[in-house]
Design a protein around this motif. Structure first.
Motif, PDB file in Angstrom:
ATOM      1  N   HIS A  24       6.048  65.489  68.305  1.00  0.00           N
ATOM      2  CA  HIS A  24       5.807  64.379  68.228  1.00  0.00           C
ATOM      3  C   HIS A  24       5.444  63.162  68.307  1.00  0.00           C
ATOM      4  O   HIS A  24       4.851  62.287  68.084  1.00  0.00           O
ATOM      5  N   ILE A  76      11.980  60.111  68.704  1.00  0.00           N
ATOM      6  CA  ILE A  76      12.390  61.963  68.851  1.00  0.00           C
ATOM      7  C   ILE A  76      14.050  61.705  69.891  1.00  0.00           C
ATOM      8  O   ILE A  76      13.624  60.265  70.795  1.00  0.00           O
ATOM      9  N   LYS A  90       2.995  60.104  66.085  1.00  0.00           N
ATOM     10  CA  LYS A  90       3.101  59.083  66.891  1.00  0.00           C
ATOM     11  C   LYS A  90       1.681  58.504  66.988  1.00  0.00           C
ATOM     12  O   LYS A  90       2.081  56.933  66.653  1.00  0.00           O
ATOM     13  N   LEU A 129      13.663  64.273  64.877  1.00  0.00           N
ATOM     14  CA  LEU A 129      12.413  63.296  64.562  1.00  0.00           C
ATOM     15  C   LEU A 129      12.542  62.442  63.507  1.00  0.00           C
ATOM     16  O   LEU A 129      13.025  62.968  62.824  1.00  0.00           O
TER      17      LEU A 129
END
Length: 421
Positions: free
Chosen positions: A217, A235, A221, A172
């Motif tokens: 993630h 990712i 994000k 990540l």
């Protein structure tokens, strides 16, 4: 089936050209808190490494991947600090003792080569569940050498898969291979929302009580881009690395209310209908007005930050236009740099520029060029217009097949006639 984590944060640097990052200490401490929480992260060991030299950093990373873990263990490496990308696109982690050469480049012998970690440690580790989280500039460059072929296929017992999730590796990153990451006084924006997603349980998008790597993630994000739209967390999973089960989510009234708030946000604010729904849900869940307001403020925080960034850009542009009515190349470059720092995209600043910068004046052509198109100028015989037929008295005689007129005053045969429209 153990869980180990190494959290590395570099906030201070020996070389004066490397900018200190005071928020790093908060980041790694917050990450340690949520991972060690037995009800959430449930990690057996979380080691903090603050401002290490490059050799110490390498040694600790080697121990994490090569000595402590077994096949079914989860190992997590987190790095927060400066990242450096060389001309070939390779990523290096900047350590406390990293030096700058006379040409202004990094002395890579004093930094930690991410490719070396990837090939020598992660690729040879017994652990088949590896998580690497990078909150640094150019962090996406780490994945340039990754390949799904590197993962070794082994049989997985169903009970292990149920507890730990998919086998593989996941990286990540807070930015792409070409982006500068972002830190404010409270630490890295990316890490802030990773911690929030785990600690508050908000990253559990499917409400199954578990947070997987891909859920974490996606949550981080989304929140990062609500606050800093130009940032692009990424990712990079290998095999089923994105399904590694990283944390548990204790069910609570606060979490349920938070998810209601998320659904009621429209264009960065809670709609009127949403307020009615939330008022009902607050009473239903038994939350005090103070607790409900705090949750709403947390959910709306990235949108508020985005609006603040727009206001800062508008203020700077206004000041620049007071100094000069037409922006110079220097000020244009400075405004572009400010836009990059604020993590705003071109489409976000365009309405501000259109509103504050007057449109270029339209130069008006001379009146005859504007009002008289070329086809409006006609050449016609003047005697056809000015001399009526009866007024022409002529005597004619035929001489050699031609007609000769008399008593006609000789004048020029043509003139311009102008028609206005």
């Amino acid at each position: 089936m153990a869980k180990y984590a190494l959290l590395i944060g570099v906030s201070e640097y020996q070389h004066n050209q490397l900018k200190p990052l005071p928020g790093v200490a908060k980041d790694i401490e917050a990450m340690q808190r949520v991972l060690l929480d037995s009800k959430i992260g449930g990690f057996d060991e979380v080691k903090l490494l603050t401002n290490p030299n490059s050799d110490v950093m390498l040694s600790e990373i080697e121990q994490l991947f090569m000595e402590k873990c077994q096949t079914d263990d989860i190992v997590l490496l987190y790095f927060c600090g400066h990242g450096y990308r060389d001309e070939d696109g390779n990523l290096f982690f900047v350590s406390h003792n990293t030096q700058i050469n006379p040409q202004g480049g990094l002395r890579i012998g004093t930094a930690v080569d991410a490719k070396f970690i990837h090939e020598r440690y992660m690729g040879r580790s017994k652990s088949k569940r590896q998580v690497l989280i990078l909150d640094c500039c150019f962090s996406g460059a780490f994945a340039s050498g990754m390949s799904a072929k590197e993962a070794v296929v082994v049989s997985i017992k169903k009970e292990i898969e149920a507890q730990l999730g998919g086998e593989g590796r996941a990286v990540l990153t807070s930015s792409t291979a070409t982006q500068v990451s972002f830190e404010d006084a409270g630490g890295g924006v990316y890490t802030r929302y990773l911690v929030e997603g785990i600690e508050k349980g908000a990253a559990d998008t499917n409400n199954d009580g578990v947070i997987t790597i891909d859920e974490l993630h996606e949550y981080a994000k989304r929140k990062v881009q609500e606050a800093k739209p130009a940032m692009k967390p990424e990712i990079y999973p290998v095999r089923e690395g994105y399904k590694i089960r990283l944390a548990n989510v204790p069910l609570s009234s606060e979490l349920e209310y938070r998810k209601e708030v998320e659904q009621c946000v429209i264009h960065g604010d809670i709609s009127e209908l949403g307020c009615i729904i939330l008022s009902h849900r607050q009473t239903e869940l038994g939350l005090t007005p103070e607790v409900a307001a705090a949750i709403e403020e947390e959910v709306l925080k990235p949108f508020r930050e985005f609006q603040q960034s727009l206001q800062r850009y508008e203020q700077a542009l206004t000041m620049a236009l007071k100094e000069e009515s037409v922006l110079s190349d220097v000020n244009r470059k400075l405004l572009k740099r400010l836009q990059q720092i604020l993590k705003l995209r071109d489409e976000h600043v365009a309405p501000i520029r259109d509103r504050l910068i007057p449109a270029p004046a339209i130069r008006r052509a001379p009146i005859h060029n504007r009002l008289i198109p070329a086809p409006a100028i006609r050449r016609t015989p003047i005697h056809n217009r000015l001399i009526p037929a009866p007024a022409i008295r002529a005597s004619a005689s035929i001489e050699s097949g031609s007609i000769r007129y008399s008593n006609v005053t000789p004048i020029d045969d043509y003139e311009f006639e102008v028609y206005s429209r």
